[in-house]
Design an enzyme around this catalytic site. Sequence first.
Site, PDB file in Angstrom:
ATOM      1  N   LYS A   8      57.044  33.849  36.718  1.00  0.00           N
ATOM      2  CA  LYS A   8      55.956  34.810  36.221  1.00  0.00           C
ATOM      3  C   LYS A   8      56.012  35.915  37.097  1.00  0.00           C
ATOM      4  O   LYS A   8      56.490  36.066  38.348  1.00  0.00           O
ATOM      5  CB  LYS A   8      54.378  34.286  36.294  1.00  0.00           C
ATOM      6  CG  LYS A   8      54.460  32.642  35.271  1.00  0.00           C
ATOM      7  CD  LYS A   8      53.022  32.625  34.832  1.00  0.00           C
ATOM      8  CE  LYS A   8      53.126  31.510  34.076  1.00  0.00           C
ATOM      9  NZ  LYS A   8      52.735  30.285  34.530  1.00  0.00           N
ATOM     10  N   ARG A  81      35.131  42.041  53.761  1.00  0.00           N
ATOM     11  CA  ARG A  81      35.091  40.946  54.561  1.00  0.00           C
ATOM     12  C   ARG A  81      33.947  40.791  55.542  1.00  0.00           C
ATOM     13  O   ARG A  81      33.904  39.886  56.236  1.00  0.00           O
ATOM     14  CB  ARG A  81      36.304  40.726  55.268  1.00  0.00           C
ATOM     15  CG  ARG A  81      37.504  39.663  54.424  1.00  0.00           C
ATOM     16  CD  ARG A  81      38.739  40.032  55.436  1.00  0.00           C
ATOM     17  NE  ARG A  81      39.516  38.779  55.253  1.00  0.00           N
ATOM     18  CZ  ARG A  81      40.824  39.027  54.712  1.00  0.00           C
ATOM     19  NH1 ARG A  81      40.920  39.925  53.773  1.00  0.00           N
ATOM     20  NH2 ARG A  81      41.584  37.922  54.838  1.00  0.00           N
ATOM     21  N   ARG A 120      52.789  28.481  53.003  1.00  0.00           N
ATOM     22  CA  ARG A 120      53.433  29.734  52.053  1.00  0.00           C
ATOM     23  C   ARG A 120      54.795  30.098  52.743  1.00  0.00           C
ATOM     24  O   ARG A 120      54.880  30.332  53.943  1.00  0.00           O
ATOM     25  CB  ARG A 120      52.215  30.656  52.177  1.00  0.00           C
ATOM     26  CG  ARG A 120      52.649  32.021  51.686  1.00  0.00           C
ATOM     27  CD  ARG A 120      51.665  33.013  51.642  1.00  0.00           C
ATOM     28  NE  ARG A 120      50.704  33.247  52.700  1.00  0.00           N
ATOM     29  CZ  ARG A 120      49.606  34.119  52.539  1.00  0.00           C
ATOM     30  NH1 ARG A 120      49.166  34.345  51.384  1.00  0.00           N
ATOM     31  NH2 ARG A 120      48.873  33.833  53.689  1.00  0.00           N
ATOM     32  N   ARG A 155      54.674  34.255  57.288  1.00  0.00           N
ATOM     33  CA  ARG A 155      53.934  35.244  58.108  1.00  0.00           C
ATOM     34  C   ARG A 155      53.341  34.710  59.360  1.00  0.00           C
ATOM     35  O   ARG A 155      53.167  33.519  59.275  1.00  0.00           O
ATOM     36  CB  ARG A 155      52.677  35.589  57.169  1.00  0.00           C
ATOM     37  CG  ARG A 155      52.829  36.543  56.388  1.00  0.00           C
ATOM     38  CD  ARG A 155      51.651  36.821  55.269  1.00  0.00           C
ATOM     39  NE  ARG A 155      50.443  36.775  55.707  1.00  0.00           N
ATOM     40  CZ  ARG A 155      49.339  37.055  55.114  1.00  0.00           C
ATOM     41  NH1 ARG A 155      49.393  37.572  53.532  1.00  0.00           N
ATOM     42  NH2 ARG A 155      48.230  36.940  55.404  1.00  0.00           N
ATOM     43  N   ARG A 166      41.518  31.996  61.438  1.00  0.00           N
ATOM     44  CA  ARG A 166      41.274  32.840  60.381  1.00  0.00           C
ATOM     45  C   ARG A 166      40.164  31.810  59.419  1.00  0.00           C
ATOM     46  O   ARG A 166      39.152  32.970  58.922  1.00  0.00           O
ATOM     47  CB  ARG A 166      42.331  32.923  59.262  1.00  0.00           C
ATOM     48  CG  ARG A 166      43.467  33.914  59.717  1.00  0.00           C
ATOM     49  CD  ARG A 166      44.803  33.801  59.302  1.00  0.00           C
ATOM     50  NE  ARG A 166      44.768  34.317  57.484  1.00  0.00           N
ATOM     51  CZ  ARG A 166      45.791  33.923  56.940  1.00  0.00           C
ATOM     52  NH1 ARG A 166      47.033  33.372  57.461  1.00  0.00           N
ATOM     53  NH2 ARG A 166      45.795  34.289  55.656  1.00  0.00           N
TER      54      ARG A 166
HETATM   55  P1  AP5 Z   1      48.466  33.197  48.149  1.00  0.00           P
HETATM   56  O1  AP5 Z   1      48.210  33.563  46.708  1.00  0.00           O
HETATM   57  O2  AP5 Z   1      49.756  33.863  48.791  1.00  0.00           O
HETATM   58  O3  AP5 Z   1      47.139  33.645  48.854  1.00  0.00           O
HETATM   59  P2  AP5 Z   1      46.295  34.858  48.991  1.00  0.00           P
HETATM   60  O4  AP5 Z   1      44.845  34.476  49.023  1.00  0.00           O
HETATM   61  O5  AP5 Z   1      46.681  35.904  47.901  1.00  0.00           O
HETATM   62  O6  AP5 Z   1      46.550  35.419  50.319  1.00  0.00           O
HETATM   63  P3  AP5 Z   1      46.466  36.659  51.204  1.00  0.00           P
HETATM   64  O7  AP5 Z   1      47.618  36.675  52.068  1.00  0.00           O
HETATM   65  O8  AP5 Z   1      46.305  37.798  50.172  1.00  0.00           O
HETATM   66  O9  AP5 Z   1      44.962  36.586  51.873  1.00  0.00           O
HETATM   67  P4  AP5 Z   1      44.720  36.100  53.225  1.00  0.00           P
HETATM   68  O10 AP5 Z   1      43.270  35.980  53.206  1.00  0.00           O
HETATM   69  O11 AP5 Z   1      45.653  35.111  53.468  1.00  0.00           O
HETATM   70  O12 AP5 Z   1      45.223  37.385  53.849  1.00  0.00           O
HETATM   71  P5  AP5 Z   1      45.008  38.815  53.583  1.00  0.00           P
HETATM   72  O13 AP5 Z   1      46.306  39.599  53.483  1.00  0.00           O
HETATM   73  O14 AP5 Z   1      43.987  39.350  52.844  1.00  0.00           O
HETATM   74  O15 AP5 Z   1      48.582  31.797  48.153  1.00  0.00           O
HETATM   75  C1  AP5 Z   1      48.640  31.303  49.531  1.00  0.00           C
HETATM   76  C2  AP5 Z   1      49.577  29.871  49.401  1.00  0.00           C
HETATM   77  O16 AP5 Z   1      48.970  29.166  48.620  1.00  0.00           O
HETATM   78  C3  AP5 Z   1      50.941  30.321  48.660  1.00  0.00           C
HETATM   79  O17 AP5 Z   1      51.806  29.618  49.171  1.00  0.00           O
HETATM   80  C4  AP5 Z   1      50.600  29.745  47.305  1.00  0.00           C
HETATM   81  O18 AP5 Z   1      51.652  29.414  46.670  1.00  0.00           O
HETATM   82  C5  AP5 Z   1      49.653  28.698  47.619  1.00  0.00           C
HETATM   83  N1  AP5 Z   1      48.546  28.524  46.430  1.00  0.00           N
HETATM   84  C6  AP5 Z   1      47.819  29.458  45.930  1.00  0.00           C
HETATM   85  N2  AP5 Z   1      47.087  29.058  45.136  1.00  0.00           N
HETATM   86  C7  AP5 Z   1      47.430  27.604  44.859  1.00  0.00           C
HETATM   87  C8  AP5 Z   1      46.788  26.541  43.967  1.00  0.00           C
HETATM   88  N3  AP5 Z   1      46.035  26.829  43.014  1.00  0.00           N
HETATM   89  N4  AP5 Z   1      47.601  25.241  44.338  1.00  0.00           N
HETATM   90  C9  AP5 Z   1      48.442  25.160  45.040  1.00  0.00           C
HETATM   91  N5  AP5 Z   1      48.981  26.104  45.848  1.00  0.00           N
HETATM   92  C10 AP5 Z   1      48.336  27.361  45.482  1.00  0.00           C
HETATM   93  O19 AP5 Z   1      44.427  39.215  55.292  1.00  0.00           O
HETATM   94  C11 AP5 Z   1      45.629  39.259  56.250  1.00  0.00           C
HETATM   95  C12 AP5 Z   1      44.888  39.884  57.682  1.00  0.00           C
HETATM   96  O20 AP5 Z   1      44.750  41.288  57.299  1.00  0.00           O
HETATM   97  C13 AP5 Z   1      43.367  39.169  57.704  1.00  0.00           C
HETATM   98  O21 AP5 Z   1      43.416  38.127  58.767  1.00  0.00           O
HETATM   99  C14 AP5 Z   1      42.898  40.512  58.905  1.00  0.00           C
HETATM  100  O22 AP5 Z   1      43.556  40.451  60.135  1.00  0.00           O
HETATM  101  C15 AP5 Z   1      43.345  41.770  58.042  1.00  0.00           C
HETATM  102  N6  AP5 Z   1      42.558  41.912  56.852  1.00  0.00           N
HETATM  103  C16 AP5 Z   1      42.931  42.025  55.738  1.00  0.00           C
HETATM  104  N7  AP5 Z   1      41.644  42.447  54.872  1.00  0.00           N
HETATM  105  C17 AP5 Z   1      40.798  42.966  55.695  1.00  0.00           C
HETATM  106  C18 AP5 Z   1      39.392  43.477  55.847  1.00  0.00           C
HETATM  107  N8  AP5 Z   1      38.869  43.618  54.715  1.00  0.00           N
HETATM  108  N9  AP5 Z   1      38.655  43.415  57.220  1.00  0.00           N
HETATM  109  C19 AP5 Z   1      39.329  43.299  58.362  1.00  0.00           C
HETATM  110  N10 AP5 Z   1      40.550  42.785  58.533  1.00  0.00           N
HETATM  111  C20 AP5 Z   1      41.391  42.536  57.279  1.00  0.00           C
END
Ligand code: AP5
Length: 210
Positions: A8, A81, A120, A155, A166
Amino acid sequence: MGPPGAGKGTQAERLKADLGLAHIATGDLLREELAAGTALGREAKRHMDAGDLVPDAVVIGMVRERLKGGAGNVLFDGFPRTVPQAEALDGLLVEIGAPVDAVLLLDVPRDELARRLGGRWLCRACGRSYHEVSAPYAGEPCRAAAGAACDLYQRDDDRPEAVANRLDVYDTQTAPLVGYYEAGGRMRRIDGQGTADEVYERIQAAIRAA
Ligand code: AP5
């Protein structure tokens, strides 16, 4: 939020196609800054690698920049956040005359979150997300390099100690947002357990109902 699932498009592509929503994920924006080698990216990296939040002023400034000139209907992912970020977003949206229709809270137990993040794997070239158990890489061709296999990596902030931090950071700095948005009647709770497709359907239904 959930992964694209084998065969997909990415979640962002699906949301765009299904609902006409632009997808703004602050984590993705920060990783783009890092890849481009900007000062903002370098400042963000030390916080991100440890699993800490990037300072509010940096993130708010980045979102403000992204919304310049309008963005249409937007799904923010991973933003706000903190309560100060939510207050800043409300102010920003008043400025551009665009209300928050709904806030989606995906409910997933902590041990399941640790399992999802710890397993992941991402493609360096096309960005596609896999999971070693729930969505394993099965040799799909990379969508960025015709004929090539995906170039998978983990990552830095998906290492166990960063993941644990986290999740603690979520409890202390992000969970207070629940009260902030519940008070305004904008919160929609979504069961984040089940398959990625099931969760995606629930997200879509909640957005359509908003
Ligand atoms: P995936 O879909 O990759 O998860 P995700 O939530 O999209 O992950 P993100 O990386 O977008 O979010 P995050 O919170 O981890 O980090 P972000 O980039 O926002 O799924 C994860 C895994 O699970 C995958 O392998 C998938 O296959 C599996 N999976 C998913 N759904 C599933 C299901 N239903 N069943 C089974 N398996 C499943 O943030 C990173 C960093 O950036 C933060 O730590 C911080 O330092 C900074 N940051 C980002 N935004 C801010 C903010 N607003 N303020 C301050 N710092 C920030």
